[in-house]
Design a protein around this motif. Structure first.
Motif, short mmCIF file in Angstrom:
data_model
loop_
_atom_site.label_atom_id
_atom_site.label_comp_id
_atom_site.label_asym_id
_atom_site.label_seq_id
_atom_site.Cartn_x
_atom_site.Cartn_y
_atom_site.Cartn_z
N LEU A 100 -22.68 -8.99 19.52
CA LEU A 100 -22.52 -8.85 18.75
C LEU A 100 -23.97 -9.49 18.00
CD1 LEU A 100 -21.44 -9.50 15.36
CD2 LEU A 100 -21.08 -11.91 15.99
N PHE A 101 -25.19 -9.66 18.32
CA PHE A 101 -25.87 -9.91 18.11
C PHE A 101 -26.97 -8.75 18.40
CE2 PHE A 101 -25.99 -14.51 19.07
CZ PHE A 101 -25.37 -14.93 17.71
N VAL A 102 -26.73 -7.72 19.60
CA VAL A 102 -27.37 -6.95 19.80
C VAL A 102 -26.96 -5.73 18.48
CG1 VAL A 102 -27.26 -4.48 21.73
CG2 VAL A 102 -27.08 -7.25 22.27
N GLY A 103 -25.61 -5.56 18.09
CA GLY A 103 -24.76 -4.89 17.22
C GLY A 103 -25.84 -5.40 15.93
N LEU A 104 -26.01 -6.36 15.46
CA LEU A 104 -26.93 -6.80 14.45
C LEU A 104 -28.14 -6.53 14.38
CD1 LEU A 104 -25.00 -10.52 14.02
CD2 LEU A 104 -24.85 -8.49 12.39
N ALA A 125 -32.92 -9.35 13.56
CA ALA A 125 -33.57 -7.39 13.11
C ALA A 125 -34.63 -8.10 12.36
CB ALA A 125 -31.90 -7.10 11.89
N GLU A 126 -34.65 -9.56 12.00
CA GLU A 126 -36.07 -9.75 11.33
C GLU A 126 -37.27 -10.33 11.59
OE1 GLU A 126 -35.47 -10.57 6.96
OE2 GLU A 126 -34.11 -9.31 6.72
N TRP A 127 -36.87 -11.43 12.39
CA TRP A 127 -37.57 -11.84 13.46
C TRP A 127 -37.52 -11.63 15.22
CZ3 TRP A 127 -35.17 -18.01 12.47
CH2 TRP A 127 -35.53 -17.37 11.16
N HIS A 128 -37.03 -10.36 15.02
CA HIS A 128 -37.00 -9.90 15.92
C HIS A 128 -36.94 -10.59 18.39
CE1 HIS A 128 -38.29 -6.18 14.43
NE2 HIS A 128 -39.07 -6.91 13.77
N ILE A 129 -35.92 -11.76 17.34
CA ILE A 129 -35.43 -12.31 18.22
C ILE A 129 -34.64 -11.87 19.22
CG2 ILE A 129 -34.43 -14.59 19.42
CD1 ILE A 129 -36.93 -15.25 17.98
N PRO A 130 -35.45 -11.07 21.09
CA PRO A 130 -33.51 -10.75 21.82
C PRO A 130 -32.53 -11.45 21.75
CG PRO A 130 -35.72 -11.28 22.95
CD PRO A 130 -36.00 -11.82 21.56
N PRO A 131 -31.49 -10.72 21.27
CA PRO A 131 -30.14 -11.25 20.83
C PRO A 131 -29.45 -11.50 22.88
CG PRO A 131 -29.93 -8.38 21.19
CD PRO A 131 -31.90 -8.98 21.15
N TRP A 175 -42.38 -14.91 24.79
CA TRP A 175 -42.51 -15.77 24.03
C TRP A 175 -42.92 -15.71 22.54
CZ3 TRP A 175 -38.42 -18.28 25.51
CH2 TRP A 175 -38.18 -18.63 26.90
N SER A 176 -44.22 -14.75 22.94
CA SER A 176 -44.99 -14.87 21.81
C SER A 176 -44.06 -14.50 20.17
CB SER A 176 -46.15 -14.25 21.41
OG SER A 176 -45.46 -12.60 21.86
N VAL A 177 -42.93 -14.38 20.11
CA VAL A 177 -42.67 -13.61 19.33
C VAL A 177 -41.35 -15.32 18.40
CG1 VAL A 177 -40.11 -12.89 18.62
CG2 VAL A 177 -41.76 -11.66 20.37
N ILE A 178 -41.18 -15.83 19.82
CA ILE A 178 -40.80 -17.40 19.47
C ILE A 178 -41.37 -17.52 18.34
CG2 ILE A 178 -39.28 -19.44 19.94
CD1 ILE A 178 -37.81 -16.97 21.96
N GLU A 179 -42.58 -18.36 19.31
CA GLU A 179 -43.76 -18.82 18.47
C GLU A 179 -44.02 -18.51 16.69
OE1 GLU A 179 -47.03 -19.40 21.22
OE2 GLU A 179 -46.34 -19.89 22.58
N ALA A 180 -43.44 -17.18 16.91
CA ALA A 180 -44.61 -16.64 15.32
C ALA A 180 -43.05 -16.97 14.77
CB ALA A 180 -44.61 -15.15 15.74
#
Length: 293
Positions: free
Chosen positions: A78-82, A28-34, A195-200
Motif C-alpha cells: 500500500l505504501f509503495v502504491g501511495l 510521496a512528499e517527504w520521500h520516506i522509503p515505504p 537517514w538524511s531524508v528522515i532527519e529532514a
C-alpha cells in the motif's frame, strides 16, 4: 448500537481516513522509503503490544501467514502504491477487498452467495475499474499495487476465519512481529535508506509514525475489534464506508486529489456495490475485520 459505540466507530473511521492522507504525505512528499516506514511502524506496534505476544495463537503457521498478509504484506505494498496514487484513489480501489474476500470465501471455504451479493461484487469491481481507468485502457502500476494490497488483506482475512478467536492486542502483537521481522531487512536490502531524508522530515515524521503505529494500529484497530465482538458485521460494515468518503474529502482538501465526474461516478458505483455485499448475510462465519489503513 448505543451512542457511545457509534461515536467510537465514527472516530475509528476518521482515524483511518486521516492515516491514508498522512501516509501519502510521508512516502510521496517527504520521500520516506515505504518499506522502511512500514517496518518502523510495525516495530513500534510490537513494542506497544509485547506483553500480549504469548501464548502464540495456534496453528503457528496460520498466525504467521495471517500476520504477514494483513500486516507487512498489505501495508508495505500500500505504501509503495501511495507514492504515485492519491489517497482518494487508493481508498476506493481498496474497497475491492470486500468482494475479493467474498470470492475467496467461495473458493476456499465453500461459501454460497445469492444474486444480490453477486450484483454487489459486480458493481464494486465496475466502480473500481472506472476509478482506475485511463485513456488507452491503461492502468498505472500504483493502482495495481493497491489492488494487490487489497488482495493480500482479503486472503489474510479468509485464513483468519479458520482460526479460533484471537484477543485483539495479541493479534496486533503478531502483526507487529511478522511485519517488523519481514520488512526491516527488506528495507535495508532494497531501499538502502538515506537517514538524511528522515532527519529532514524531522518531528512531523516522528508524529506521523507514532500516530500510524499507536493511534491507528493499536487504538483504532483494537476498538474496532471490540465493536465487531459486540455487534454484527452486517451493522458495522456499512458504517465503515465513512472511511473512503472521509478519505476523499481529506484528500481533496489536503493533498489536492482530483474530484471529477469519473471519480465521483466510479466511487458511487463501487461504494454502492460494497454496501450491497456488506449487508447480505452469509452461510459462512463472519470474517474478522480487515485493517483499513
Amino acid at each position: 448500537m448505543n451512542l457511545r459505540d457509534f461515536l467510537i466507530l465514527i472516530g475509528v473511521c476518521l482515524t483511518w481516513a486521516a492515516n491514508n492522507v498522512i501516509s501519502k504525505i510521508v512516502v510521496a512528499e517527504w520521500h520516506i522509503p515505504p518499506l522502511l516506514y512500514a517496518g518502523m511502524r510495525f516495530g513500534i506496534v510490537l513494542l506497544a503490544t509485547l506483553p500480549w505476544l504469548l501464548p502464540m495463537p495456534r496453528p503457528a503457521w496460520r498466525i504467521l501467514a495471517v500476520g504477514l498478509l494483513m500486516g507487512g504484506g498489505t501495508f508495505a505494498i500500500l505504501f509503495v502504491g501511495l507514492q504515485t496514487v492519491t489517497p482518494s484513489e487508493a481508498a476506493i480501489v481498496s474497497q475491492a477487498g470486500v468482494p475479493i474476500t467474498t470470492l475467496l470465501s467461495i473458493i476456499m471455504l465453500g461459501e454460497r452467495i445469492a444474486w444480490r451479493r453477486a450484483l454487489g461484487i459486480t458493481l464494486t469491481l465496475v466502480g473500481v475499474l472506472l476509478v482506475v481507468w485511463e485513456p488507452g485502457f491503461a492502468v498505472s502500476s500504483g493502482m495495481l499495487l493497491i489492488l494487490a494490497s487489497a488482495f493480500f488483506g482479503s486472503l489474510g482475512a479468509v485464513l483468519m476465519k479458520q482460526m479460533d478467536e484471537i484477543a485483539p492486542l495479541r493479534f496486533q502483537a503478531w502483526v507487529g512481529l511478522t511485519g517488523f521481522v519481514a520488512l526491516t531487512p527488506l528495507a535495508f536490502a532494497l531501499e538502502q535508506p538515506q537517514w538524511s531524508v528522515i532527519e529532514a522530515a524531522g518531528w512531523p515524521f516522528l508524529a506521523a509514525l507514532l500516530f500510524s503505529a499507536l493511534i491507528v494500529s493499536v487504538v483504532a484497530h483494537t476498538a474496532y475489534y471490540v465493536l465487531i465482538q459486540r455487534y454484527e458485521a452486517n451493522l458495522l460494515s456499512p458504517l465503515t464506508l465513512i472511511t473512503p468518503l472521509a478519505t476523499i474529502g481529506l484528500g481533496v482538501a489536503i493533498t489536492g486529489d482530483r474530484l471529477d465526474a469519473q471519480m465521483i461516478a466510479g466511487s458511487a458505483i463501487a461504494l454502492t456495490g460494497v454496501l450491497i455485499v456488506a449487508v447480505r448475510r452469509t452461510r459462512a462465519p463472519i470474517p474478522q475485520a480487515q485493517e483499513h489503513s
